[in-house]
Each structure stands twice: as structure tokens, then as C-alpha cells.
Enzyme design. Structure first.
Site, PDB file in Angstrom:
ATOM      1  CB  SER A  18       2.993  -6.969  -9.028  1.00  0.00           C
ATOM      2  OG  SER A  18       3.749  -7.529  -7.973  1.00  0.00           O
ATOM      3  CG  HIS A  43       6.628  -4.978 -10.847  1.00  0.00           C
ATOM      4  ND1 HIS A  43       7.504  -3.939 -11.114  1.00  0.00           N
ATOM      5  CD2 HIS A  43       6.458  -4.982  -9.500  1.00  0.00           C
ATOM      6  CE1 HIS A  43       7.829  -3.341  -9.972  1.00  0.00           C
ATOM      7  NE2 HIS A  43       7.222  -3.963  -8.971  1.00  0.00           N
ATOM      8  CG  ASP A  45       6.981  -6.362  -6.223  1.00  0.00           C
ATOM      9  OD1 ASP A  45       7.564  -5.280  -6.410  1.00  0.00           O
ATOM     10  OD2 ASP A  45       5.791  -6.575  -6.542  1.00  0.00           O
ATOM     11  CG  MET A  47       9.538  -7.656  -1.036  1.00  0.00           C
ATOM     12  SD  MET A  47       7.874  -7.730  -0.346  1.00  0.00           S
ATOM     13  CE  MET A  47       6.998  -6.722  -1.535  1.00  0.00           C
ATOM     14  CG  HIS A  76      10.431  -2.947  -7.028  1.00  0.00           C
ATOM     15  ND1 HIS A  76       9.182  -2.644  -6.493  1.00  0.00           N
ATOM     16  CD2 HIS A  76      11.300  -2.088  -6.420  1.00  0.00           C
ATOM     17  CE1 HIS A  76       9.303  -1.676  -5.613  1.00  0.00           C
ATOM     18  NE2 HIS A  76      10.570  -1.322  -5.542  1.00  0.00           N
ATOM     19  CG  MET A  78      11.142  -3.166  -2.605  1.00  0.00           C
ATOM     20  SD  MET A  78       9.396  -3.638  -2.614  1.00  0.00           S
ATOM     21  CE  MET A  78       9.433  -4.884  -3.883  1.00  0.00           C
ATOM     22  CG  MET A 149       8.061   2.811  -4.110  1.00  0.00           C
ATOM     23  SD  MET A 149       7.621   1.301  -5.024  1.00  0.00           S
ATOM     24  CE  MET A 149       6.322   0.592  -4.005  1.00  0.00           C
ATOM     25  CG  ASP A 187       5.145  -1.077  -7.487  1.00  0.00           C
ATOM     26  OD1 ASP A 187       4.090  -1.725  -7.385  1.00  0.00           O
ATOM     27  OD2 ASP A 187       6.270  -1.538  -7.181  1.00  0.00           O
TER      28      ASP A 187
HETATM   29  C1  DX5 Z   1       4.753  -3.251  -3.041  1.00  0.00           C
HETATM   30  C2  DX5 Z   1       5.222  -3.829  -4.348  1.00  0.00           C
HETATM   31  C3  DX5 Z   1       4.193  -3.758  -5.392  1.00  0.00           C
HETATM   32  C4  DX5 Z   1       2.978  -4.598  -5.142  1.00  0.00           C
HETATM   33  C5  DX5 Z   1       1.796  -3.898  -5.756  1.00  0.00           C
HETATM   34  O1  DX5 Z   1       5.771  -3.387  -2.129  1.00  0.00           O
HETATM   35  O2  DX5 Z   1       6.368  -3.142  -4.793  1.00  0.00           O
HETATM   36  O3  DX5 Z   1       4.744  -4.087  -6.673  1.00  0.00           O
HETATM   37  O4  DX5 Z   1       3.056  -5.891  -5.693  1.00  0.00           O
HETATM   38  O5  DX5 Z   1       0.643  -4.571  -5.391  1.00  0.00           O
HETATM   39  P1  DX5 Z   1      -0.800  -3.936  -5.586  1.00  0.00           P
HETATM   40  O6  DX5 Z   1      -0.973  -3.678  -7.044  1.00  0.00           O
HETATM   41  O7  DX5 Z   1      -1.698  -5.016  -5.088  1.00  0.00           O
HETATM   42  O8  DX5 Z   1      -0.850  -2.694  -4.774  1.00  0.00           O
HETATM   43 ZN    ZN Z   2       7.077  -3.431  -6.943  1.00  0.00          ZN
END
Ligand code: DX5
Ligand code: ZN
Length: 228
Positions: A18, A43, A45, A47, A76, A78, A149, A187
Site C-alpha cells: 500500500s 494498492h 488508498d 481517502m 481502493h 474510501m 477490511m 487489507d
Molecule cells: C487502511 C487502508 C490500508 C492501509 C493498510 O485504511 O485501506 O490499505 O494502507 O496499512 P497497514 O498495512 O499498515 O495496516
Molecule cells: Zn486499502
């Protein structure tokens, strides 16, 4: 080898570092570093400070990664109203786009999934730790990946929630019973130990942020997750 044309099946173990845990001042170089260390997918993320309590990056950063590196881009979302922002992530170069099933994401899940696939992308559907497996049931025939998740989304570096493995197992069972064909991704809090737990439950796509980008030897970290 061109990564983009590789056909992945749910029998492949796929490691997806990620970018959230990378150095944001050097995202292209950090992606190259992950590829050289053995990453299968990247990956990403996204947000929006609304669906989750954090703000990360958007389509411009994803496009920069797409233009500088050749790796499958697993996006991903969010965010609230993912359907509204979809075209921008598609043109940025996403290969997989995962949206959330929770009502707070504010979209018609079925039509968002169809729009993703109509654009030639793969479609993923995510559920938060508090959301029951039943919430994704109506959509499992229309997805390429189920994302279970294993932390509350918003931040990297949290602890893996092992109770979520019941949902991974339910996803495996339903896939078999209905002869469906989707990856199961986990994840949050994934490192070698939790990867073993998730792999045993039937997850094949393992997202890992802190345990890969934060490792002193990223190649060794990725290989330990792959072999777990
Ligand atoms: C959380 C994200 C994850 C995050 C995982 O909201 O969706 O993808 O980056 O990070 P680690 O591997 O550090 O838990
Ligand atoms: Zn993620």
C-alpha cells in the site's frame, strides 16, 4: 513482461504493497522500489476526509504512478460518492477499482459496479469490520474481488482483526457454492503472521503497507508474506 495483461486467478497469491506507507515525496520511485522488491499489484488508498477520517491522494497521483511504472493498479476508494469520481480514476489508469458497500459511501452499489466493468476495469467491493457479510451477498456475482477490511479504514499501521476471517471463509464458501470467480483481499495489519492466518482462511490478495514500505528489507518482507 507486461504486468497489465497478466491474468490473475484467485488461486494466485498476490502481494499488494500500500502506497499509503510510502514516502509521499517520491511516489514514483517508491512504486519502482516495490516492483523491484517483488510486488504484484500496487494498492492505492484514496481517502476523502468524509467516508473516513483521513485525506490521502486522488487521481492525479495515480496517473503519475501509471505514467512512470508498469504494475497493476489496485485502487481502493474510501470516499463518498465513488460513482461521481469514477471516470477520473478510470482515466488515471486504474486496473481494479474497489468501492465500499456501506450506506455512508452514498452510491447505488450495483450500478457503480456495472459502470466500473463497462469501462474495462475490474470491480472490487469492500466491507468494513462492523459490516456483516450479508451486506455484500447481493453483489457477489458482479465483482472481481471482495475486500474484507481487517482494520477500520482510514489509517495504516493498525492491528489485524482476526475475527474478520469468518467473512473471508464465508466468501470462499459462497464462491464455491455459486461457482463464482472473485479474488478475496484482506487489507489492514498484514505481515507474515497475519498473512498466514488470512491465507489459511482463503484470502489470496494481501495488502500490506507498514510491513513492506516500513521494512528495512522490502524484498524480504514481501517474500515472507508470500510464503506465509
Ligand atoms: C487502511 C487502508 C490500508 C492501509 C493498510 O485504511 O485501506 O490499505 O494502507 O496499512 P497497514 O498495512 O499498515 O495496516
Ligand atoms: Zn486499502
Amino acid at each position: 513482461m507486461t504486468w497489465r495483461v497478466k491474468k490473475w486467478t484467485f488461486e494466485d497469491r498476490i502481494i499488494a504493497p500500500s502506497l499509503l506507507a510510502a514516502d509521499f515525496g517520491r511516489v514514483a520511485e517508491e512504486t519502482s522500489r516495490a516492483i523491484k522488491a517483488g510486488a504484484d499489484w500496487m494498492h492505492l488508498d484514496v481517502m476523502d476526509g468524509n467516508f473516513v477520517d483521513n485525506i490521502s491522494f486522488g487521481p492525479a497521483i495515480i496517473q503519475a504512478i501509471h505514467e512512470t511504472n508498469d504494475i497493476f493498479l489496485d485502487v481502493h476508494l474510501m470516499i463518498a460518492r465513488p460513482d461521481h469520481y469514477l471516470p477520473r480514476f478510470i482515466s488515471a489508469g486504474a486496473d481494479m477499482i474497489t468501492v465500499h458497500v456501506e450506506p455512508e459511501a452514498q452510491h447505488e452499489v450495483g450500478s457503480t459496479l456495472s459502470a466500473i466493468r463497462a469501462a474495462g476495469c475490474q470491480a472490487g467491493l469492500a466491507l468494513n469490520p462492523a459490516t456483516p457479510f450479508e451486506a455484500v451477498l447481493p453483489f457477489l456475482g458482479d465483482i472481481d474481488m471482495l475486500l474484507v477490511m481487517t482494520v477500520v479504514p482510514g489509517f495504516g499501521g493498525q492491528s489485524f482483526i482476526p475475527e474478520m476471517m469468518a467473512k473471508v471463509e464465508a466468501g470462499v464458501k459462497h464462491r464455491k457454492e455459486q461457482s463464482l470467480n472473485y479474488h478475496i483481499q484482506v487489507d489492514g495489519g498484514i505481515a507474515a503472521d497475519s498473512a498466514a492466518t488470512a491465507g489459511q482462511a482463503g484470502a489470496n490478495v494481501l495488502v500490506a503497507g507498514s510491513s513492506t514500505f516500513g521494512a528495512t528489507d522490502m524484498a524480504a518482507a514481501i517474500s515472507s508474506i508470500r510464503q506465509a
